[in-house]
Design an enzyme around this catalytic site. Structure first.
Site, PDB file in Angstrom:
ATOM      1  N   SER A  29       0.642  -1.288  -0.030  1.00 28.38           N
ATOM      2  CA  SER A  29      -0.102  -0.078   0.042  1.00 28.38           C
ATOM      3  C   SER A  29       0.810   1.303   0.102  1.00 28.38           C
ATOM      4  O   SER A  29       0.606   2.323  -0.320  1.00 28.38           O
ATOM      5  CB  SER A  29      -1.064  -0.070   1.204  1.00 28.38           C
ATOM      6  OG  SER A  29      -0.135   0.050   2.400  1.00 28.38           O
ATOM      7  N   ASP A  67      -2.491  -9.665   7.828  1.00 25.24           N
ATOM      8  CA  ASP A  67      -1.431  -9.409   8.371  1.00 25.24           C
ATOM      9  C   ASP A  67      -0.115 -10.618   8.075  1.00 25.24           C
ATOM     10  O   ASP A  67      -0.587 -11.867   8.597  1.00 25.24           O
ATOM     11  CB  ASP A  67      -1.648  -9.244   9.748  1.00 25.24           C
ATOM     12  CG  ASP A  67      -0.435  -8.885  10.644  1.00 25.24           C
ATOM     13  OD1 ASP A  67       0.702  -9.286  10.476  1.00 25.24           O
ATOM     14  OD2 ASP A  67      -0.821  -8.571  12.125  1.00 25.24           O
ATOM     15  N   VAL A  68       0.977 -10.461   7.717  1.00 28.67           N
ATOM     16  CA  VAL A  68       1.817 -11.478   7.296  1.00 28.67           C
ATOM     17  C   VAL A  68       2.525 -11.791   8.452  1.00 28.67           C
ATOM     18  O   VAL A  68       3.052 -12.975   8.158  1.00 28.67           O
ATOM     19  CB  VAL A  68       2.895 -11.059   6.060  1.00 28.67           C
ATOM     20  CG1 VAL A  68       2.442 -10.496   4.741  1.00 28.67           C
ATOM     21  CG2 VAL A  68       3.934  -9.791   6.888  1.00 28.67           C
ATOM     22  N   ASN A  75       7.857  -8.492   0.630  1.00 29.62           N
ATOM     23  CA  ASN A  75       8.352  -7.020   0.744  1.00 29.62           C
ATOM     24  C   ASN A  75       8.049  -6.446   2.096  1.00 29.62           C
ATOM     25  O   ASN A  75       8.540  -5.709   2.742  1.00 29.62           O
ATOM     26  CB  ASN A  75       8.003  -6.164  -0.282  1.00 29.62           C
ATOM     27  CG  ASN A  75       8.333  -4.837   0.072  1.00 29.62           C
ATOM     28  OD1 ASN A  75       9.410  -4.143  -0.106  1.00 29.62           O
ATOM     29  ND2 ASN A  75       6.898  -3.972   0.476  1.00 29.62           N
ATOM     30  N   SER A 133      17.809  -5.858   2.696  1.00 29.95           N
ATOM     31  CA  SER A 133      18.044  -4.433   3.009  1.00 29.95           C
ATOM     32  C   SER A 133      19.764  -4.373   2.932  1.00 29.95           C
ATOM     33  O   SER A 133      20.179  -5.684   3.385  1.00 29.95           O
ATOM     34  CB  SER A 133      17.716  -3.676   4.392  1.00 29.95           C
ATOM     35  OG  SER A 133      18.196  -2.678   4.682  1.00 29.95           O
ATOM     36  N   TYR A 172      16.658  -4.823  13.624  1.00 34.70           N
ATOM     37  CA  TYR A 172      16.103  -4.747  12.097  1.00 34.70           C
ATOM     38  C   TYR A 172      17.344  -5.447  11.345  1.00 34.70           C
ATOM     39  O   TYR A 172      16.795  -6.275  10.518  1.00 34.70           O
ATOM     40  CB  TYR A 172      16.091  -3.181  11.806  1.00 34.70           C
ATOM     41  CG  TYR A 172      15.679  -2.774  10.620  1.00 34.70           C
ATOM     42  CD1 TYR A 172      14.393  -3.389   9.924  1.00 34.70           C
ATOM     43  CD2 TYR A 172      16.491  -2.522   9.480  1.00 34.70           C
ATOM     44  CE1 TYR A 172      14.170  -3.141   8.452  1.00 34.70           C
ATOM     45  CE2 TYR A 172      16.405  -2.403   8.198  1.00 34.70           C
ATOM     46  CZ  TYR A 172      14.908  -2.600   7.768  1.00 34.70           C
ATOM     47  OH  TYR A 172      14.983  -2.409   6.362  1.00 34.70           O
ATOM     48  N   ILE A 176      16.146   4.711   0.163  1.00 30.05           N
ATOM     49  CA  ILE A 176      15.048   4.686  -0.833  1.00 30.05           C
ATOM     50  C   ILE A 176      14.174   5.847  -0.535  1.00 30.05           C
ATOM     51  O   ILE A 176      13.564   5.769   0.683  1.00 30.05           O
ATOM     52  CB  ILE A 176      13.999   3.486  -1.286  1.00 30.05           C
ATOM     53  CG1 ILE A 176      15.025   2.443  -1.439  1.00 30.05           C
ATOM     54  CG2 ILE A 176      13.085   3.624  -2.259  1.00 30.05           C
ATOM     55  CD1 ILE A 176      16.100   2.356  -2.624  1.00 30.05           C
TER      56      ILE A 176
END
Ligand code: NAP
Length: 261
Positions: free
Chosen positions: A16, A65-66, A92, A144, A158, A191
């Protein structure tokens, strides 16, 4: 010239906003049918409306929700119901709330790994049989540079989750090779997404100055790399990564960039 992807069924999670939206737009323009996945249905609807304007294929949505394996199954079923199968999974969806190591809680780590790692693994598992049935199944994971190559204070958990995705992909690539499915990853640098605007012009200028190509990446830069990995012509590439960062990881010190002036 690459074989067109017209009519291929593509799932993009986290579609989204940001990079996922960019990936979805590139595939939709290339003629694929794209299922956009995120949790907020209203934002999905807006994005779908906008992407459909330039799309040659169909754009559909599913709110899910993945981080919940049963939801990953529901996403795979939605793609089959909409488009008749699954040819490409772009895993993603990812989150990146920062937390300094000294203050990090178990909840911080569990939350990060639930979306970024579990969400990737169970999306691939949910799509496997349909990807095999397509005869040219493709998985493209958004990892990433942070974690696999670089570090940034506040993002140790992360970075660990993004490196974990690559550990997963190397064995998944071996297990899925006999099924004719390739598994690869794109590693974005900095990005320009909607969230970046909040950080201000000065922050952006500093980041641009540290990148040899002197600009931030666009979401389409990542979409184009994902599209390549999804082509028939990339069918002999599996278990690999493509860094898309304008050369950001190359300078060995700030002096290497200063020497360009
Ligand atoms: P973003 O702009 O924050 O967008 C995240 C997307 O994921 C949204 O569509 C969000 O929608 C969705 N999402 C979040 N949690 C979800 C969940 N549990 N289930 C399903 N959808 C979920 O993020 P981004 O910057 O584009 O990042 C996308 C990916 O690129 C991430 O994996 C990130 O690690 C990676 N990445 C980004 C950059 C960068 O510079 N932006 C650099 C390197 C790597 P909802 O909130 O409605 O669910």
């Amino acid at each position: 010239m690459f074989t067109p992807l017209d009519g291929r069924s593509v799932i993009v999670t986290g579609a989204s906003l940001g990079i996922g939206r960019g990936i979805a737009g590139v595939f939709a323009k290339a003629g694929a049918n794209v299922l956009l996945v995120a949790r907020d249905q209203a934002r999905l609807d807006l994005t779908a409306q906008e992407l459909q304007k330039d799309a040659s294929g169909r754009v559909a949505t599913v709110a899910a929700d993945v981080s919940v394996p049963a939801e990953c199954q529901r996403i795979a079923e939605a793609a089959v119901a909409e488009f008749g199968g699954i040819d490409v999974l772009c895993a993603n969806a990812g989150i990146f709330p920062s937390a300094p190591l000294a203050e990090m809680t178990e909840q911080d780590v569990d939350g990060m790994f639930a979306v970024n790692v579990k969400g990737t693994i169970f999306m691939v598992q949910a799509c496997m049989s349909r990807l095999q049935a397509s005869g040219h199944g493709r998985v493209v994971i958004t990892s990433s540079i942070t974690g696999p190559i670089t570090g940034f204070p506040g993002w140790s958990h992360y970075g660990a989750s993004k490196a974990a995705q690559l550990g997963f992909l190397r064995t998944a690539a071996i297990e899925l090779a006999p099924k004719g499915i390739t598994v690869n990853a794109v590693l974005p640098g900095n990005i320009a997404t909607e969230g970046l605007a909040d950080l201000g012009a000065e922050y952006r200028a500093t980041m641009e100055a540290s990148i040899p190509l002197h600009r931030l990446g666009t979401v389409e830069d990542i979409g184009n790399a994902a599209l390549f990995l999804a082509t028939d012509e990339a069918g002999y590439i599996t278990g690999q990564t493509i860094v898309v960062d304008g050369g950001q990881v190359l300078p060995e010190s700030p002096e290497a960039m200063a020497a360009l002036e």
